[in-house]
Motif scaffolding. Structure first.
Motif, PDB file in Angstrom:
ATOM      1  N   ARG A  63       3.932  18.390 -41.748  1.00 17.44           N
ATOM      2  CA  ARG A  63       3.695  18.403 -40.207  1.00 17.44           C
ATOM      3  C   ARG A  63       2.419  19.041 -40.049  1.00 17.44           C
ATOM      4  NH1 ARG A  63       8.633  20.558 -40.551  1.00 17.44           N
ATOM      5  NH2 ARG A  63       9.464  19.075 -39.139  1.00 17.44           N
ATOM      6  N   PRO A  64       1.818  18.889 -38.689  1.00 17.71           N
ATOM      7  CA  PRO A  64       0.523  19.626 -38.387  1.00 17.71           C
ATOM      8  C   PRO A  64       0.915  21.101 -38.224  1.00 17.71           C
ATOM      9  CG  PRO A  64       0.549  17.505 -37.056  1.00 17.71           C
ATOM     10  CD  PRO A  64       2.097  17.659 -37.862  1.00 17.71           C
ATOM     11  N   GLY A  65      -0.024  21.913 -38.936  1.00 14.78           N
ATOM     12  CA  GLY A  65      -0.014  23.309 -38.480  1.00 14.78           C
ATOM     13  C   GLY A  65      -0.764  23.686 -37.196  1.00 14.78           C
ATOM     14  N   THR A  66      -0.443  24.851 -36.827  1.00 11.08           N
ATOM     15  CA  THR A  66      -0.949  25.480 -35.702  1.00 11.08           C
ATOM     16  C   THR A  66      -1.506  26.631 -35.612  1.00 11.08           C
ATOM     17  OG1 THR A  66       1.153  26.094 -34.628  1.00 11.08           O
ATOM     18  CG2 THR A  66       0.643  23.712 -34.179  1.00 11.08           C
ATOM     19  N   ALA A  70       2.458  32.544 -39.393  1.00 11.90           N
ATOM     20  CA  ALA A  70       3.139  31.667 -40.302  1.00 11.90           C
ATOM     21  C   ALA A  70       3.832  32.693 -41.317  1.00 11.90           C
ATOM     22  CB  ALA A  70       2.026  30.846 -40.801  1.00 11.90           C
ATOM     23  N   ARG A  71       4.840  31.964 -42.072  1.00 13.40           N
ATOM     24  CA  ARG A  71       5.522  32.547 -43.223  1.00 13.40           C
ATOM     25  C   ARG A  71       5.322  31.810 -44.487  1.00 13.40           C
ATOM     26  NH1 ARG A  71       8.664  31.612 -39.450  1.00 13.40           N
ATOM     27  NH2 ARG A  71       9.865  30.359 -40.566  1.00 13.40           N
ATOM     28  N   VAL A  72       4.837  32.260 -45.674  1.00 13.83           N
ATOM     29  CA  VAL A  72       4.622  31.669 -46.890  1.00 13.83           C
ATOM     30  C   VAL A  72       5.742  32.023 -47.854  1.00 13.83           C
ATOM     31  CG1 VAL A  72       3.107  30.942 -48.682  1.00 13.83           C
ATOM     32  CG2 VAL A  72       2.270  31.521 -46.451  1.00 13.83           C
ATOM     33  N   HIS A  73       6.742  31.175 -48.244  1.00 15.34           N
ATOM     34  CA  HIS A  73       7.855  31.448 -49.298  1.00 15.34           C
ATOM     35  C   HIS A  73       7.354  30.920 -50.724  1.00 15.34           C
ATOM     36  CE1 HIS A  73      10.182  32.691 -45.914  1.00 15.34           C
ATOM     37  NE2 HIS A  73      10.421  31.498 -45.492  1.00 15.34           N
ATOM     38  N   THR A  74       7.346  31.702 -51.601  1.00 16.61           N
ATOM     39  CA  THR A  74       7.032  31.519 -52.760  1.00 16.61           C
ATOM     40  C   THR A  74       8.211  31.604 -53.899  1.00 16.61           C
ATOM     41  OG1 THR A  74       6.446  33.698 -53.562  1.00 16.61           O
ATOM     42  CG2 THR A  74       4.672  32.367 -52.629  1.00 16.61           C
ATOM     43  N   ALA A  84       0.932  29.899 -65.533  1.00 17.01           N
ATOM     44  CA  ALA A  84       2.138  30.407 -64.681  1.00 17.01           C
ATOM     45  C   ALA A  84       2.168  29.317 -63.587  1.00 17.01           C
ATOM     46  CB  ALA A  84       2.196  31.722 -64.273  1.00 17.01           C
ATOM     47  N   THR A  85       3.376  29.112 -63.172  1.00 18.43           N
ATOM     48  CA  THR A  85       3.551  27.900 -62.028  1.00 18.43           C
ATOM     49  C   THR A  85       4.459  28.498 -61.035  1.00 18.43           C
ATOM     50  OG1 THR A  85       3.435  26.247 -63.610  1.00 18.43           O
ATOM     51  CG2 THR A  85       4.155  25.653 -61.423  1.00 18.43           C
ATOM     52  N   VAL A  86       3.773  28.512 -59.561  1.00 19.32           N
ATOM     53  CA  VAL A  86       4.442  28.840 -58.325  1.00 19.32           C
ATOM     54  C   VAL A  86       4.589  27.694 -57.305  1.00 19.32           C
ATOM     55  CG1 VAL A  86       4.180  30.541 -56.751  1.00 19.32           C
ATOM     56  CG2 VAL A  86       3.284  31.076 -58.942  1.00 19.32           C
ATOM     57  N   ARG A  87       5.723  27.733 -56.856  1.00 14.89           N
ATOM     58  CA  ARG A  87       5.847  26.850 -55.764  1.00 14.89           C
ATOM     59  C   ARG A  87       5.425  27.642 -54.266  1.00 14.89           C
ATOM     60  NH1 ARG A  87      10.878  24.692 -56.370  1.00 14.89           N
ATOM     61  NH2 ARG A  87       9.998  22.819 -57.395  1.00 14.89           N
ATOM     62  N   ALA A  88       4.817  27.330 -53.292  1.00 16.92           N
ATOM     63  CA  ALA A  88       4.698  27.989 -52.091  1.00 16.92           C
ATOM     64  C   ALA A  88       4.776  26.874 -51.047  1.00 16.92           C
ATOM     65  CB  ALA A  88       3.268  28.470 -52.095  1.00 16.92           C
ATOM     66  N   THR A  89       5.482  27.274 -49.868  1.00 22.75           N
ATOM     67  CA  THR A  89       5.833  26.578 -48.715  1.00 22.75           C
ATOM     68  C   THR A  89       5.388  27.445 -47.466  1.00 22.75           C
ATOM     69  OG1 THR A  89       7.392  25.355 -49.912  1.00 22.75           O
ATOM     70  CG2 THR A  89       7.176  25.081 -47.457  1.00 22.75           C
ATOM     71  N   ALA A  90       4.554  26.827 -46.531  1.00 22.92           N
ATOM     72  CA  ALA A  90       4.395  27.504 -45.292  1.00 22.92           C
ATOM     73  C   ALA A  90       5.142  27.124 -44.274  1.00 22.92           C
ATOM     74  CB  ALA A  90       2.729  27.223 -44.767  1.00 22.92           C
ATOM     75  N   HIS A  91       5.558  27.928 -43.528  1.00 23.42           N
ATOM     76  CA  HIS A  91       6.520  27.542 -42.372  1.00 23.42           C
ATOM     77  C   HIS A  91       6.019  28.249 -41.112  1.00 23.42           C
ATOM     78  CE1 HIS A  91      10.257  26.663 -45.158  1.00 23.42           C
ATOM     79  NE2 HIS A  91       9.442  27.166 -45.828  1.00 23.42           N
ATOM     80  N   GLN A  92       6.383  27.587 -39.944  1.00 22.72           N
ATOM     81  CA  GLN A  92       6.120  27.972 -38.540  1.00 22.72           C
ATOM     82  C   GLN A  92       7.523  27.541 -37.830  1.00 22.72           C
ATOM     83  OE1 GLN A  92       2.012  26.232 -37.979  1.00 22.72           O
ATOM     84  NE2 GLN A  92       1.622  28.457 -37.394  1.00 22.72           N
ATOM     85  N   ASP A  93       7.264  27.688 -36.526  1.00 22.06           N
ATOM     86  CA  ASP A  93       8.688  27.825 -35.880  1.00 22.06           C
ATOM     87  C   ASP A  93       9.208  26.204 -35.995  1.00 22.06           C
ATOM     88  OD1 ASP A  93       8.254  30.365 -34.919  1.00 22.06           O
ATOM     89  OD2 ASP A  93       7.596  29.819 -33.207  1.00 22.06           O
ATOM     90  N   ALA A  94       8.495  25.327 -35.899  1.00 23.44           N
ATOM     91  CA  ALA A  94       8.802  23.851 -35.939  1.00 23.44           C
ATOM     92  C   ALA A  94       9.327  23.416 -37.389  1.00 23.44           C
ATOM     93  CB  ALA A  94       7.866  22.908 -35.524  1.00 23.44           C
ATOM     94  N   GLY A  95       8.924  24.391 -38.484  1.00 24.85           N
ATOM     95  CA  GLY A  95       9.732  24.175 -39.634  1.00 24.85           C
ATOM     96  C   GLY A  95       8.609  24.236 -40.792  1.00 24.85           C
ATOM     97  N   PRO A  96       8.894  23.598 -41.994  1.00 21.51           N
ATOM     98  CA  PRO A  96       7.908  23.689 -43.066  1.00 21.51           C
ATOM     99  C   PRO A  96       6.665  22.809 -42.633  1.00 21.51           C
ATOM    100  CG  PRO A  96       9.803  22.384 -43.648  1.00 21.51           C
ATOM    101  CD  PRO A  96      10.264  22.844 -42.424  1.00 21.51           C
TER     102      PRO A  96
END
Length: 268
Positions: A63-66, A70-74, A84-96
């Motif tokens: 979804r579009p970021g604003t 923001a929080r980034v979960h790794t 080394a391989t890392v998964r990263a996801t950015a979250h804002q109030d509306a969700g990922p």
């Protein structure tokens, strides 16, 4: 420290989570540029990795970021001496907002290629025109002021609607704006933004319109030296409101430093 360095900074919050403050200067209209979001996630992934370079990265845009917090979960998926391989996801109030899987390693800045395909002939930056068809979209101090793009004369004609037979191809040079401090401290950190900094290649067919990226994969091929990057962007197929976009980047030494391919929507 440049504006880009500050704008992509992440702060550890424990348990593989990082906080970020997304800079409104990287908005295009009301949405954050996807390359900027990838650069933020890359900073978090590299902070979790023993290796300094993101050599292969694949991102899905949810979804579009604003602008704003923001929080980034790794999650570290693999740790090895070479990769080394890392998964990263950015979250804002509306969700990922965006999620990516980043393979990290260490590239030798002095490595000489055993084979390298020749780069297309691209006019030097002094012969190019500074232009962005997205000028006027969004805030007056928005994205087009963060990343400066220099287009070859033929590309400039295509984007201005002056080409007799426009083709979905863009050539030129791209750099962080000198007004923001010029090159960032680590030029490799600019690569995820650079591969997604250009207007959509389908802009040659019509006036600029938002073309949201669905998925983008990019590879870092060499450690870039500071300075502008030369780009070649093109599409292989535009059909049914979908298009692909491939971007190659070379540094000022003529080394191929990054390659990307994305699938995007053309219907907006």
């Amino acid at each position: 420290m440049t504006r880009f360095d500050t704008a992509t900074e992440v702060t550890p919050a424990g348990d593989g989570t990082y906080t970020a403050d997304l800079d409104p200067g990287y908005l295009i209209g009301s949405a954050m540029n996807g390359g900027y979001l990838m650069a933020v996630l890359q900073r978090a992934a590299l902070a979790e990795s023993p290796h300094p370079h993101a050599v292969s990265s694949s991102f899905h845009f949810l979804r579009p970021g604003t602008a704003g917090p923001a929080r980034v979960h790794t999650e570290v998926l693999k740790t090895g001496r070479t990769v080394a391989t890392v998964r990263a996801t950015a979250h804002q109030d509306a969700g990922p907002v965006v999620t990516g899987t980043i393979a990290t390693a260490r590239l030798d800045a002095g490595a000489a290629p055993a084979y390298e395909a020749p780069a297309p002939g691209i006019a030097p930056m002094a012969e190019c025109r500074v232009y962005d068809p997205r000028a006027g979209a969004g805030a007056p101090d928005g994205f087009v002021h963060r990343v400066r793009q220099h287009y070859t004369p033929d590309t400039w004609d295509r984007l201005r609607g002056r080409a007799a037979d426009p083709a979905p191809e863009l050539l030129g040079h791209v750099e962080l704006s000198p007004d923001d401090g010029g090159p960032c401290a680590d030029p490799a950190l600019f690569l995820p933004l650079a591969v997604d900094a250009l207007p959509p290649v389908i802009s040659v067919f019509d006036s600029w319109r938002w073309a949201p990226t669905v998925e983008l994969t990019w590879h870092m091929r060499a450690v870039p030296v500071p300075g502008p990057l030369t780009f070649h962007a093109r599409a292989g197929l535009v059909s049914d409101n979908w298009f692909d976009e491939t971007v190659d980047l070379w540094d000022t030494k003529g080394r191929l430093v990054a390659q990307s391919r994305q699938l995007a929507r053309a219907g907006r």
